[in-house]
Scaffold this active site. Structure first.
Site, PDB file in Angstrom:
ATOM      1  N   ASP A 143      43.135  37.458  52.258  1.00  0.00           N
ATOM      2  CA  ASP A 143      42.528  36.149  52.511  1.00  0.00           C
ATOM      3  C   ASP A 143      42.056  36.066  53.967  1.00  0.00           C
ATOM      4  OD1 ASP A 143      43.320  34.580  49.938  1.00  0.00           O
ATOM      5  OD2 ASP A 143      45.172  35.541  50.580  1.00  0.00           O
ATOM      6  N   ASP A 188      42.586  29.532  39.911  1.00  0.00           N
ATOM      7  CA  ASP A 188      43.550  29.106  40.919  1.00  0.00           C
ATOM      8  C   ASP A 188      44.357  27.987  40.277  1.00  0.00           C
ATOM      9  OD1 ASP A 188      42.206  30.828  42.561  1.00  0.00           O
ATOM     10  OD2 ASP A 188      41.512  29.331  43.988  1.00  0.00           O
TER      11      ASP A 188
END
Ligand code: 1PR
Length: 535
Positions: free
Chosen positions: A390, A232
């Site tokens: 998500d 990330d």
């Protein structure tokens, strides 16, 4: 002389061949691009990395006289290496949006894999091949895995058997490579197959050989479960691009300054994970929803540098959507994706924009063809498009309380709820949307996604294991590969997800960044549990 270290590359401009270029350069060769048919005829060795759709490729080759030159070159038995579509185009025809006529040098038709028997299509990942002919270029393969990504394949037959140098099994036996004299072609991607792939290229280029392991010893091929390292990435408050890692998507330290957690530099970490045996590396530009990625050039640089030395698939996500900048200049999502591909990505991952596309598709029942997902998969193929989901768990007493698919949960909710649905979010988990992970997965599969990256906000960064209920729900709902993500804390969590769901890959971030669990330990554990992995 210098001419000995030149490779002629046939890149007809239909997609990303950057990784092939990188691999050739890594091996110390220069590249000469084919500009006109004579360049093919004059080549001392030619690599043809086919990308994109079969029909589009053959059209381009036919339009500018390349097809004829290519056939002549091959008929003269000049050194040739076709890759992926570069193998398929040698056959008589393909069923891809067809039938479409191919170059017709090898008897047979290229058809689509059948997903009805539990084999997910595309065939994505590491598989082993059965070498059936001493073809020189395959001498280092043995029973090591090589990387495939394709939905179409050529089948061995009486008519083409003299060409076949190896086969692979994925529901059916298909042709993994052909070799005859100086003519070679491989269905797998040597430029994405780590060391073993580089050795295939090295042998084709006529470089000194390492100790040969020769023919593989009759081990049935089996698609390996992939272990993926995820980075990330975002800029911290000082403006440096860092690898960060959240707790349920909160990436800031719990200090007064609340600085963005910094776990290292993206290029370095990616290189390390490649050496450690990661089967893929994924970069997520996690602030892409608010910072336009083409303004965020550091991420493109990260991809460029990484792809020079990392020879496994690279995925990048974040910010893939249409955008108008401060000067009124409009960028399409396809342009954003193209820039990511040009910079070295093999796949792009779409999060928020895929949610909006799925919502519209469910509402109207119409595929407009205009969503980022549809456009990118039309141009680059669905194997190049991942949808990142998500979701957040929403507990229920009764599964009929929502219009979305709910599941019975293994562990009840805080108020003893026995069910949950998984609500999709956008903008890095900040906004919940009126669509469930199940509905989203089904829709994006129809809209052209080739793979699903399945996160879970509740489990992210917790180290308590993957959300098996969710991963089972989604991997049973679609026939494209599903990557399980969020919550890995121990090696056992990886075997748990593969033993209890049909996920094709498992992704982790925190445990790798914090060096708590090496990738090699994960692989060794999986192997001990009888799960196929690439070692
Ligand atoms: O919406 O198209 O711009 O894409 C944004 C992308 O960025 C999405 O793929 C989304 O998942 C990701 N993202 C956005 N915000 C965050 C955040 O953390 N604040 N990261 C974020 C998501 C989740 C995983 C993570 C696993 C494994 N990261 O990929 O790496 O949960 O972690 P673990 O092993 O440590 O548990 P768009």
């Amino acid at each position: 002389s210098n001419g000995d270290r030149v490779v002629t590359l046939l890149d007809y401009g239909a997609g990303n061949v950057r990784s092939v270029r990188n691999a050739i350069r890594f091996l110390g060769f220069d590249i000469k691009d084919v500009q006109k048919p004579e360049d093919i005829l004059n080549a001392s060795r030619l690599i043809f990395p086919g990308v994109g759709a079969f029909a589009a490729a053959i059209d381009v080759l036919n339009q500018n006289g390349m097809a004829e030159a290519l056939c002549t070159y091959i008929e003269r038995d000049r050194p040739f290496l076709g890759i992926c579509l570069g193998l398929q185009l040698l056959f008589e025809s393909s069923e891809e949006n067809g039938p479409v006529k191919g170059l017709g040098l090898i008897p047979g038709t290229v058809g689509r894999f059948d997903s009805s028997n539990g084999f997910r299509v595309p065939h994505i990942g590491w598989n082993s091949v059965q070498v059936s002919k001493d073809a020189g270029i395959l001498d280092d393969i043995g029973d090591r895995h090589v990387y495939f990504v394709h939905s179409y394949r050529a089948i061995p037959s009486e008519a083409n058997k003299e060409w076949i140098s190896s086969t692979c099994n994925y529901g059916v036996d298909f042709i993994a490579s052909i070799s005859k004299g100086n003519i070679h072609a491989v269905q797998f991607h040597p430029e994405k197959s780590g060391d073993v792939g580089l050795s295939v290229l090295r042998r084709f280029l006529g470089m000194p050989k390492s100790n040969s392991t020769k023919l593989a010893q009759g081990k049935a091929s089996k698609l390996a479960k992939r272990v993926i390292a995820c980075l990330d990435v975002r800029t911290n408050d000082k403006g440096d691009l860092v690898v960060t890692k959240g707790d349920q998507y909160d990436v800031r330290e719990h200090t007064k300054e609340k600085e963005v957690r910094n776990l290292g530099k993206p290029v370095e970490l990616a290189g390390q994970y490649y050496k450690d045996g990661a089967d893929e590396v994924t970069f997520l530009n996690i602030t892409g929803f608010r910072d336009f990625p083409l303004g965020d050039l550091p991420m493109l640089k990260v991809l460029r540098y990484t792809s020079e030395n990392v020879f496994v698939p690279l995925t990048v996500g974040g910010g893939i959507r249409d955008f108008t900048d401060g000067n009124g200049r409009y960028y399409s999502s396809l342009e954003v994706a193209s820039e990511y591909f040009r910079s070295g990505a093999d796949k792009v991952s779409i999060g928020s924009d895929a949610v909006y596309a799925a919502e519209a598709y469910i509402r109207t029942g119409v595929k407009t063809g205009k969503s980022s997902l549809e456009q990118i998969s039309r141009v680059y193929g669905n194997q190049a498009v991942v949808v990142s989901i998500d979701p957040r768990r929403v507990y229920l007493k009764n599964p009929d309380d929502v219009e979305f698919k709910a599941v019975k949960v293994k562990r009840p909710g805080p108020h003893g709820e026995g069910y949950a649905w998984y609500q999709c979010t956008v903008n890095g988990g900040r906004e919940g949307r009126p669509i469930g992970a199940y509905e989203l997965a089904k829709s994006v599969e129809q809209l052209g996604a080739g793979e699903i990256l399945l996160n879970c906000i509740d489990c992210d960064g917790q180290g308590q294991g993957f959300d098996i209920d969710l991963i089972k729900l989604i991997s049973d709902a679609v026939t494209i590969p599903v990557i399980a993500s969020s919550g890995a804390g121990t090696v056992e969590h990886f075997s748990e997800v593969f033993q209890n769901t049909s996920a094709s890959a498992a992704l982790a971030a925190g445990i790798f960044h914090r060096k708590e669990v090496p990738i090699l330990s994960v692989k060794e554990h999986l192997s001990k549990e009888g799960i196929e992995v690439r070692m």
